[in-house]
Scaffold this motif. Sequence first.
Motif, short mmCIF file in Angstrom:
data_model
loop_
_atom_site.label_atom_id
_atom_site.label_comp_id
_atom_site.label_asym_id
_atom_site.label_seq_id
_atom_site.Cartn_x
_atom_site.Cartn_y
_atom_site.Cartn_z
N GLU A 130 0.73 -1.20 0.08
CA GLU A 130 -0.16 -0.17 0.07
C GLU A 130 0.83 1.27 0.02
O GLU A 130 1.95 1.21 0.59
N CYS A 132 0.26 5.62 0.40
CA CYS A 132 -0.97 6.33 0.87
C CYS A 132 -0.07 7.73 0.49
O CYS A 132 1.00 8.23 0.91
N ARG A 134 -0.95 11.97 0.19
CA ARG A 134 -1.80 13.29 0.21
C ARG A 134 -2.41 13.91 -0.91
O ARG A 134 -1.57 13.77 -1.94
N PRO A 135 -3.74 14.05 -1.14
CA PRO A 135 -4.37 14.53 -2.33
C PRO A 135 -3.76 15.58 -3.28
O PRO A 135 -3.62 15.80 -4.54
N LEU A 141 1.64 11.44 -6.41
CA LEU A 141 0.65 11.05 -7.23
C LEU A 141 1.13 10.44 -8.58
O LEU A 141 0.54 9.44 -9.19
N GLU A 151 -6.26 2.79 -6.98
CA GLU A 151 -6.79 3.43 -5.85
C GLU A 151 -7.84 2.59 -5.25
O GLU A 151 -8.59 2.18 -5.71
N TYR A 154 -9.85 6.24 0.37
CA TYR A 154 -9.75 7.62 0.99
C TYR A 154 -9.41 7.61 2.27
O TYR A 154 -10.61 7.36 3.21
N ASP A 167 -5.53 14.41 4.98
CA ASP A 167 -6.16 13.23 4.38
C ASP A 167 -5.14 12.63 3.53
O ASP A 167 -4.26 13.28 3.04
N HIS A 168 -5.34 11.36 3.08
CA HIS A 168 -4.55 10.62 2.18
C HIS A 168 -5.41 9.83 1.23
O HIS A 168 -6.47 9.29 1.50
N ARG A 169 -5.07 9.77 0.02
CA ARG A 169 -5.59 8.84 -1.01
C ARG A 169 -4.61 7.46 -0.80
O ARG A 169 -3.53 7.41 -0.56
N ILE A 170 -5.46 6.41 -0.88
CA ILE A 170 -4.82 4.84 -0.53
C ILE A 170 -4.60 4.16 -1.87
O ILE A 170 -5.81 4.14 -2.54
N PHE A 171 -3.62 3.47 -2.31
CA PHE A 171 -3.05 2.95 -3.48
C PHE A 171 -2.76 1.57 -3.09
O PHE A 171 -1.99 1.37 -2.09
#
Length: 189
Positions: A130, A132, A134-135, A141, A151, A154, A167-171
């Motif tokens: 994983e 993570c 930040r947007p 990114l 992805e 979130y 906040d973080h987006r999770i991939f």
Amino acid sequence: MLQHGAVTLRPIEGTDGRDWQAVRERNIEWLRRWEATMPPGSSQRATGYRDVIRHLRKLAREGASLPFAIEVDDQFSGQVTVNNVQRGSAQSASVGYWLDQRVAGRGIMPLAVAMVVDHCLGPVGLHRIEVCVRPENSNSLRVVEKLGLTEVGYAPRFLHIDGDWRDHRIFQVTAEDCPGGLVERVRRH
């Protein structure tokens, strides 16, 4: 040690302190927006390189972390760390990283992360990795985009970074997602 072209990943060592500190100091503004910080009221304090490396190496001995120094043309240039290694039914981990701005934009970080992921999903025997992000971190990114990570979620107010909960987006990537490895994917990209 993992190597591909000019990029070498090797276990981070106590002797990396001087180079690590010099790169971090030179890049303080470049990294500040993305660096984890201690939340108010935390009993932990920011520590120096020796304390950080001692902690990372302890986690590595316990099998919970794999901290790598990134060298570009034999020069210390950053770090990529496999964190929160979970065994048992999960067989997963997360990856975090930072890079010297002097070598940014040359495809080094996607390659370094790909090398680590291939190592983890291969010889280390993990199933899922994983990352993570930040947007607003367009550079990171771009790394997950080049790697073709999926992805999956979130996480609001996930980590305390630069003085606030961010906040973080999770991939993620699983072993089934990249049977030929991510290094090959990066080379083709």
